[in-house]
Structure formats: C-alpha cells, structure tokens
Motif scaffolding. Sequence first.
Motif, mmCIF file in Angstrom:
data_model
loop_
_atom_site.group_PDB
_atom_site.id
_atom_site.type_symbol
_atom_site.label_atom_id
_atom_site.label_comp_id
_atom_site.label_asym_id
_atom_site.label_seq_id
_atom_site.Cartn_x
_atom_site.Cartn_y
_atom_site.Cartn_z
ATOM 1 N N ASN A 188 0.820 -1.207 0.000
ATOM 2 C CA ASN A 188 0.000 0.000 0.000
ATOM 3 C C ASN A 188 0.857 1.261 0.000
ATOM 4 O O ASN A 188 0.537 2.243 -0.686
ATOM 5 C CB ASN A 188 -0.938 0.005 1.214
ATOM 6 C CG ASN A 188 -2.212 -0.763 0.960
ATOM 7 O OD1 ASN A 188 -3.082 -0.301 0.232
ATOM 8 N ND2 ASN A 188 -2.325 -1.942 1.549
ATOM 9 N N LEU A 189 1.945 1.234 0.753
ATOM 10 C CA LEU A 189 2.836 2.386 0.767
ATOM 11 C C LEU A 189 3.461 2.618 -0.608
ATOM 12 O O LEU A 189 3.595 3.767 -1.059
ATOM 13 C CB LEU A 189 3.949 2.189 1.800
ATOM 14 C CG LEU A 189 3.684 2.743 3.196
ATOM 15 C CD1 LEU A 189 4.867 2.449 4.103
ATOM 16 C CD2 LEU A 189 3.405 4.225 3.163
ATOM 17 N N GLY A 190 3.832 1.530 -1.274
ATOM 18 C CA GLY A 190 4.367 1.664 -2.619
ATOM 19 C C GLY A 190 3.374 2.335 -3.545
ATOM 20 O O GLY A 190 3.723 3.227 -4.333
ATOM 21 N N LEU A 191 2.114 1.939 -3.451
ATOM 22 C CA LEU A 191 1.051 2.532 -4.262
ATOM 23 C C LEU A 191 0.864 4.008 -3.919
ATOM 24 O O LEU A 191 0.748 4.859 -4.808
ATOM 25 C CB LEU A 191 -0.260 1.778 -4.030
ATOM 26 C CG LEU A 191 -1.527 2.391 -4.630
ATOM 27 C CD1 LEU A 191 -1.446 2.405 -6.149
ATOM 28 C CD2 LEU A 191 -2.765 1.623 -4.159
ATOM 29 N N ILE A 192 0.858 4.319 -2.623
ATOM 30 C CA ILE A 192 0.639 5.697 -2.187
ATOM 31 C C ILE A 192 1.772 6.604 -2.657
ATOM 32 O O ILE A 192 1.532 7.704 -3.192
ATOM 33 C CB ILE A 192 0.494 5.749 -0.656
ATOM 34 C CG1 ILE A 192 -0.829 5.080 -0.230
ATOM 35 C CG2 ILE A 192 0.546 7.193 -0.155
ATOM 36 C CD1 ILE A 192 -0.910 4.808 1.253
ATOM 37 N N LYS A 201 11.013 7.246 -2.863
ATOM 38 C CA LYS A 201 10.464 6.564 -1.690
ATOM 39 C C LYS A 201 9.714 5.318 -2.105
ATOM 40 O O LYS A 201 9.747 4.296 -1.406
ATOM 41 C CB LYS A 201 9.536 7.508 -0.908
ATOM 42 C CG LYS A 201 10.239 8.690 -0.283
ATOM 43 C CD LYS A 201 9.417 9.320 0.821
ATOM 44 C CE LYS A 201 9.412 8.441 2.065
ATOM 45 N NZ LYS A 201 8.808 9.112 3.241
ATOM 46 N N ARG A 202 9.019 5.377 -3.254
ATOM 47 C CA ARG A 202 8.327 4.197 -3.757
ATOM 48 C C ARG A 202 9.323 3.075 -4.041
ATOM 49 O O ARG A 202 9.116 1.929 -3.622
ATOM 50 C CB ARG A 202 7.577 4.537 -5.032
ATOM 51 C CG ARG A 202 6.852 3.356 -5.679
ATOM 52 C CD ARG A 202 6.645 3.588 -7.156
ATOM 53 N NE ARG A 202 7.920 3.740 -7.844
ATOM 54 C CZ ARG A 202 8.061 4.289 -9.045
ATOM 55 N NH1 ARG A 202 7.013 4.775 -9.683
ATOM 56 N NH2 ARG A 202 9.259 4.373 -9.593
ATOM 57 N N SER A 203 10.404 3.393 -4.723
ATOM 58 C CA SER A 203 11.410 2.385 -5.055
ATOM 59 C C SER A 203 12.055 1.828 -3.790
ATOM 60 O O SER A 203 12.311 0.615 -3.689
ATOM 61 C CB SER A 203 12.481 2.990 -5.962
ATOM 62 O OG SER A 203 11.917 3.384 -7.200
ATOM 63 N N GLU A 204 12.301 2.703 -2.810
ATOM 64 C CA GLU A 204 12.905 2.264 -1.553
ATOM 65 C C GLU A 204 11.992 1.284 -0.816
ATOM 66 O O GLU A 204 12.445 0.223 -0.357
ATOM 67 C CB GLU A 204 13.185 3.472 -0.662
ATOM 68 C CG GLU A 204 13.733 3.109 0.707
ATOM 69 C CD GLU A 204 13.783 4.289 1.662
ATOM 70 O OE1 GLU A 204 13.935 4.054 2.873
ATOM 71 O OE2 GLU A 204 13.633 5.436 1.193
ATOM 72 N N ILE A 205 10.714 1.618 -0.703
ATOM 73 C CA ILE A 205 9.806 0.772 0.065
ATOM 74 C C ILE A 205 9.552 -0.550 -0.648
ATOM 75 O O ILE A 205 9.446 -1.613 -0.017
ATOM 76 C CB ILE A 205 8.478 1.514 0.368
ATOM 77 C CG1 ILE A 205 7.815 0.927 1.616
ATOM 78 C CG2 ILE A 205 7.498 1.449 -0.796
ATOM 79 C CD1 ILE A 205 8.490 1.265 2.897
ATOM 80 N N LEU A 206 9.484 -0.527 -1.980
ATOM 81 C CA LEU A 206 9.260 -1.768 -2.723
ATOM 82 C C LEU A 206 10.501 -2.653 -2.707
ATOM 83 O O LEU A 206 10.391 -3.888 -2.686
ATOM 84 C CB LEU A 206 8.837 -1.450 -4.160
ATOM 85 C CG LEU A 206 7.458 -0.799 -4.310
ATOM 86 C CD1 LEU A 206 7.138 -0.548 -5.786
ATOM 87 C CD2 LEU A 206 6.359 -1.652 -3.677
ATOM 88 N N SER A 207 11.679 -2.051 -2.685
ATOM 89 C CA SER A 207 12.919 -2.823 -2.574
ATOM 90 C C SER A 207 12.995 -3.497 -1.207
ATOM 91 O O SER A 207 13.429 -4.657 -1.088
ATOM 92 C CB SER A 207 14.135 -1.918 -2.793
ATOM 93 O OG SER A 207 14.157 -1.418 -4.109
ATOM 94 N N LYS A 225 7.440 -3.822 -11.712
ATOM 95 C CA LYS A 225 7.139 -2.401 -11.525
ATOM 96 C C LYS A 225 8.422 -1.602 -11.377
ATOM 97 O O LYS A 225 8.580 -0.532 -11.999
ATOM 98 C CB LYS A 225 6.258 -2.228 -10.267
ATOM 99 C CG LYS A 225 5.981 -0.780 -9.881
ATOM 100 C CD LYS A 225 5.090 -0.093 -10.893
ATOM 101 C CE LYS A 225 4.750 1.307 -10.439
ATOM 102 N NZ LYS A 225 3.930 2.043 -11.447
ATOM 103 N N LEU A 226 9.364 -2.110 -10.600
ATOM 104 C CA LEU A 226 10.632 -1.409 -10.399
ATOM 105 C C LEU A 226 11.453 -1.361 -11.691
ATOM 106 O O LEU A 226 12.085 -0.345 -11.997
ATOM 107 C CB LEU A 226 11.436 -2.086 -9.287
ATOM 108 C CG LEU A 226 10.903 -1.900 -7.852
ATOM 109 C CD1 LEU A 226 11.703 -2.732 -6.883
ATOM 110 C CD2 LEU A 226 10.961 -0.426 -7.459
#
Length: 229
Positions: A188-192, A201-207, A225-226
């Motif tokens: 959810n954080l990645g989506l947000i 931040k999206r790349s960091e949280i998904l990693s 996605k990454l």
Amino acid sequence: MAKKAKNRKELLKKPDEFLTFSGKLLATIIKYKVYAVSGLILLLAVVMLISGINYMGNRAENQAFVLLEKGMADYDRILADDGPEKAYQVAKNQFQPLFEEYAQKDAGRLARIVYAGMAYDAGDFDTAITLYQGALDDIGAYPGLKPFILGGLGRTYLAQKAYASAARQFETIIQGSDPVLKEDAYLNLGLIYDRMGKTEKRSEILSRFIAEYPDSTFVGMVKEKLANS
C-alpha cells in the motif's frame, strides 16, 4: 478422549459457544474490510480473541454479543439483496444500541470496528474514519487488533485520496513490532508513494518489500514495476 474433553470444559465452561462467538466475530471483522489476512494470521487472531475476551458469565457482555451477531447476520442478508448502501442504513439502527448501551463492553468496542468497515463499503468515509480513530483511542482493550484498525484507517484515507494521512497508517504498521499486515502495508505504501509522485520513496519501500518477503506471491509484480520505473 473423554477425560481430555472434560478438562477442556472445566477450563472454558462453555467452550463450544465461546469458540463459535469468537470465530464468527473475527471472521466478520476481517470480512468487513478491517483486513483480509492469511490463514496463519487468522489463526493467531482467533487465539488472541479467545484469550483476550472473556464474556462468559457476564450477562451484559453476552447480550451485547448476541446483538452484534444479529446485526452482522442481518447486514449480510440485506447486502446480498440490496447492496452495501442499503445494508449500511439498516445496520445503523441495529448497531446504535451497541454504541450507546454497551460502549464499554468488548462487543460494543468491536462493533465499532465492524461498523467502520460497513461505512467504508457504503462510501461513508468520514464515519469510517471517526470510528477507526475512536477504536485506536480505545486500543488498550484489544492491542492485538491495532494493525487491523490502522489498515482500515489507511485504506479509508486512501479512498479519500488523503495520501499523506494514509501513508502514516501504513508506516506505523511497518514500524511496529507486530508482523500482522506488514506485507500488505509495504504494498500500500508503494502505491501511495507512486500516486504522490515520490518515486524514490516508492522504489525504496518496494525494494525493502522484496528483501523482507522474497517468497511473496507479489514479488514478481513488484520487480516488474521497479524494472519499468
């Protein structure tokens, strides 16, 4: 076998009734979008409820649980025929006594969480947020449900496109010691962050998600996605 059953009944005076109430309650909380979880998490949550809620021998608590179960059953019936908005309106009248007369009982507190999920499904996001926030303020009664409440609150903010507020709820889940719903919170954080345009931040949280949950069924999708970012 007979001796084992006898000991169990000595420990939990009415075990079948108790387990039925606890199991139905937890299943309904999850069903009404407090959050869908894996079988293992569900089992742990049921154990938490069984050990944490003791209404046997408490007449008022017992009556409150009966009202809660009836309200949920009626909601299900109307939902199937007329949809979430109609079911929500009918449920409002049935849940009101739980909020007013049994507010300090476990059933009354849990009714607030269940009803918040109904409000979310009906699109009444303001009511859902108010109820989830109230549940957080009263979290001492059932600390094991905190990730579920935060998750419900986060999803509601997300539906309102209040991305910063939604992110705070899922960040709290990730930062907490309880593993419940952390995998979901990362996604959810990645989506947000993606919707907020915070690509780093999206790349960091998904990693971090890939590193912590390498066996997740969503890893392939996240890696794709990454790679396409």
